[in-house]
Design a protein around this motif. Structure first.
Motif, PDB file in Angstrom:
ATOM      1  N   ALA A  25       0.826  -1.207   0.000  1.00 35.72           N
ATOM      2  CA  ALA A  25       0.000   0.000   0.000  1.00 35.72           C
ATOM      3  C   ALA A  25       0.863   1.261   0.000  1.00 35.72           C
ATOM      4  O   ALA A  25       0.527   2.259  -0.643  1.00 35.72           O
ATOM      5  CB  ALA A  25      -0.934  -0.008   1.204  1.00 35.72           C
ATOM      6  N   TYR A  26       1.978   1.225   0.722  1.00 41.85           N
ATOM      7  CA  TYR A  26       2.865   2.388   0.755  1.00 41.85           C
ATOM      8  C   TYR A  26       3.451   2.659  -0.626  1.00 41.85           C
ATOM      9  O   TYR A  26       3.577   3.814  -1.045  1.00 41.85           O
ATOM     10  CB  TYR A  26       3.982   2.151   1.764  1.00 41.85           C
ATOM     11  N   GLU A  27       3.785   1.600  -1.345  1.00 41.84           N
ATOM     12  CA  GLU A  27       4.309   1.761  -2.703  1.00 41.84           C
ATOM     13  C   GLU A  27       3.266   2.406  -3.612  1.00 41.84           C
ATOM     14  O   GLU A  27       3.576   3.309  -4.396  1.00 41.84           O
ATOM     15  CB  GLU A  27       4.725   0.395  -3.253  1.00 41.84           C
ATOM     16  N   ALA A  28       2.027   1.956  -3.486  1.00 44.66           N
ATOM     17  CA  ALA A  28       0.956   2.539  -4.305  1.00 44.66           C
ATOM     18  C   ALA A  28       0.734   4.004  -3.956  1.00 44.66           C
ATOM     19  O   ALA A  28       0.532   4.844  -4.836  1.00 44.66           O
ATOM     20  CB  ALA A  28      -0.336   1.736  -4.109  1.00 44.66           C
ATOM     21  N   PHE A  29       0.771   4.323  -2.655  1.00 45.06           N
ATOM     22  CA  PHE A  29       0.595   5.715  -2.249  1.00 45.06           C
ATOM     23  C   PHE A  29       1.704   6.593  -2.813  1.00 45.06           C
ATOM     24  O   PHE A  29       1.459   7.714  -3.255  1.00 45.06           O
ATOM     25  CB  PHE A  29       0.568   5.829  -0.724  1.00 45.06           C
ATOM     26  N   GLY A  30       2.945   6.084  -2.814  1.00 45.27           N
ATOM     27  CA  GLY A  30       4.049   6.865  -3.341  1.00 45.27           C
ATOM     28  C   GLY A  30       3.857   7.237  -4.792  1.00 45.27           C
ATOM     29  O   GLY A  30       4.187   8.352  -5.215  1.00 45.27           O
ATOM     30  N   GLY A  36       2.823  10.982 -10.555  1.00 48.81           N
ATOM     31  CA  GLY A  36       3.397  10.395 -11.760  1.00 48.81           C
ATOM     32  C   GLY A  36       4.866  10.698 -11.966  1.00 48.81           C
ATOM     33  O   GLY A  36       5.458  10.237 -12.950  1.00 48.81           O
ATOM     34  N   ARG A  37       5.490  11.439 -11.062  1.00 44.44           N
ATOM     35  CA  ARG A  37       6.892  11.836 -11.227  1.00 44.44           C
ATOM     36  C   ARG A  37       7.856  11.047 -10.331  1.00 44.44           C
ATOM     37  O   ARG A  37       9.037  11.362 -10.250  1.00 44.44           O
ATOM     38  CB  ARG A  37       7.051  13.334 -10.936  1.00 44.44           C
ATOM     39  N   ARG A  38       7.359  10.031  -9.666  1.00 41.09           N
ATOM     40  CA  ARG A  38       8.230   9.305  -8.743  1.00 41.09           C
ATOM     41  C   ARG A  38       9.423   8.691  -9.463  1.00 41.09           C
ATOM     42  O   ARG A  38      10.555   8.782  -8.986  1.00 41.09           O
ATOM     43  CB  ARG A  38       7.430   8.217  -8.020  1.00 41.09           C
ATOM     44  N   HIS A 206      11.261  18.735  -7.910  1.00 40.38           N
ATOM     45  CA  HIS A 206       9.807  18.854  -7.909  1.00 40.38           C
ATOM     46  C   HIS A 206       9.160  17.465  -7.868  1.00 40.38           C
ATOM     47  O   HIS A 206       9.620  16.563  -8.551  1.00 40.38           O
ATOM     48  CB  HIS A 206       9.369  19.596  -9.177  1.00 40.38           C
ATOM     49  N   PRO A 207       8.134  17.236  -7.043  1.00 39.64           N
ATOM     50  CA  PRO A 207       7.441  18.253  -6.252  1.00 39.64           C
ATOM     51  C   PRO A 207       7.824  18.326  -4.781  1.00 39.64           C
ATOM     52  O   PRO A 207       7.517  19.320  -4.128  1.00 39.64           O
ATOM     53  CB  PRO A 207       5.983  17.797  -6.375  1.00 39.64           C
ATOM     54  N   TRP A 208       8.487  17.300  -4.208  1.00 38.88           N
ATOM     55  CA  TRP A 208       8.534  17.223  -2.749  1.00 38.88           C
ATOM     56  C   TRP A 208       9.910  17.013  -2.137  1.00 38.88           C
ATOM     57  O   TRP A 208      10.005  16.825  -0.933  1.00 38.88           O
ATOM     58  CB  TRP A 208       7.649  16.048  -2.261  1.00 38.88           C
ATOM     59  N   ILE A 209      10.984  16.991  -2.918  1.00 38.99           N
ATOM     60  CA  ILE A 209      12.263  16.508  -2.410  1.00 38.99           C
ATOM     61  C   ILE A 209      13.286  17.625  -2.263  1.00 38.99           C
ATOM     62  O   ILE A 209      13.465  18.445  -3.168  1.00 38.99           O
ATOM     63  CB  ILE A 209      12.831  15.410  -3.334  1.00 38.99           C
ATOM     64  N   HIS A 210      13.965  17.636  -1.112  1.00 42.92           N
ATOM     65  CA  HIS A 210      15.169  18.438  -0.915  1.00 42.92           C
ATOM     66  C   HIS A 210      16.312  17.453  -0.660  1.00 42.92           C
ATOM     67  O   HIS A 210      16.143  16.478   0.079  1.00 42.92           O
ATOM     68  CB  HIS A 210      15.024  19.378   0.274  1.00 42.92           C
ATOM     69  N   TYR A 211      17.458  17.694  -1.281  1.00 38.84           N
ATOM     70  CA  TYR A 211      18.581  16.758  -1.147  1.00 38.84           C
ATOM     71  C   TYR A 211      19.861  17.495  -0.807  1.00 38.84           C
ATOM     72  O   TYR A 211      20.037  18.686  -1.087  1.00 38.84           O
ATOM     73  CB  TYR A 211      18.766  15.928  -2.425  1.00 38.84           C
ATOM     74  N   VAL A 212      20.773  16.754  -0.202  1.00 35.24           N
ATOM     75  CA  VAL A 212      22.134  17.215   0.059  1.00 35.24           C
ATOM     76  C   VAL A 212      23.091  16.139  -0.451  1.00 35.24           C
ATOM     77  O   VAL A 212      22.918  14.952  -0.139  1.00 35.24           O
ATOM     78  CB  VAL A 212      22.379  17.474   1.559  1.00 35.24           C
TER      79      VAL A 212
END
Length: 218
Positions: A25-30, A36-38, A206-212
């Motif tokens: 279910a977590y995979e589907a939610f992601g 659609g950009r995962r 985009h849309p949700w990720i910040h990285y270092v």
């Protein structure tokens, strides 16, 4: 708030943090959550990590193994990638999804006590994991990532970036809870720097990720 509990999982007795459950279910939610950009986002994270064919890679808090599999493609069959997570359910799902990639394996473990000796990996990655850890153990987790990387090895640490607008941020809080609404991604940079890493760069996807991205000194 049922969705918030689903996203953050149950309490882990070893750390006081949260352990994901319901891997399928977590995979589907992601998939839905990233609009659609995962795939493009996580393939970009794998590329930003600097993983190359033949590298030994570690994915900390791998969850269902989405980023682990992307890194497996980057290191190719001559490399290896190990995903570490404390949740038996998501590890079982990750193993099923990676069954065709024998160089992509998974094991039970926590970020504060990573498997492997010092200098064991060329690349360490982690995505959407830090906000699950209690604040008091995040420095220990970063120190462990530093320990297991070889000198010159690369780190890619990514987490959820709340929206800037107050309305959108409030909506995230109402749906996913205050952990996501107020996730302090600006603390990733000092967390990594204080662990001893150098050559730090950061950015947003985009849309949700910040990285270092950072390097362990030679």
């Amino acid at each position: 708030m049922e969705l918030a509990r689903f996203l953050h999982g149950s309490s882990d007795a070893r750390t006081g943090g949260q352990t994901l459950t319901h891997g399928r279910a977590y995979e589907a939610f992601g998939t839905v959550f990233f609009g659609g950009r995962r795939g493009p986002v996580f393939r970009r994270l794998a590329a930003l990590s600097g993983a190359r064919p033949g590298d030994r890679a570690l994915d900390v808090g791998c969850g269902t193994g989405y980023l682990t599999r992307c890194v497996a493609h980057a290191v190719g069959p001559t490399g290896t990638v190990l995903g570490v997570d404390p949740s038996p359910d998501v590890l079982a799902h990750a193993r099923r999804r990676a069954a065709r990639h024998p160089h992509c394996t998974f094991t039970d473990g926590i970020a504060e006590e990573l498997p492997g000796p010092d200098d064991a990996y060329d690349v360490v990655v982690s995505s959407l994991m830090v906000h699950h850890l209690p604040e008091g153990v995040r420095a220990r987790a970063a120190a462990e990532m530093f320990r297991v990387l070889r000198p010159g090895g690369r780190l890619l640490l990514a987490d959820f970036r709340p929206p800037a607008g107050p309305l959108a941020r409030h909506l995230v809080g109402a749906v996913a809870g205050p952990v996501m609404q107020h996730n302090p991604v600006h603390q990733l940079h000092p967390l990594v720097r204080e662990a001893g890493f150098t050559s730090l760069t950061s950015g947003d996807l985009h849309p949700w990720i910040h990285y270092v991205h950072a390097t362990k000194p030679e």
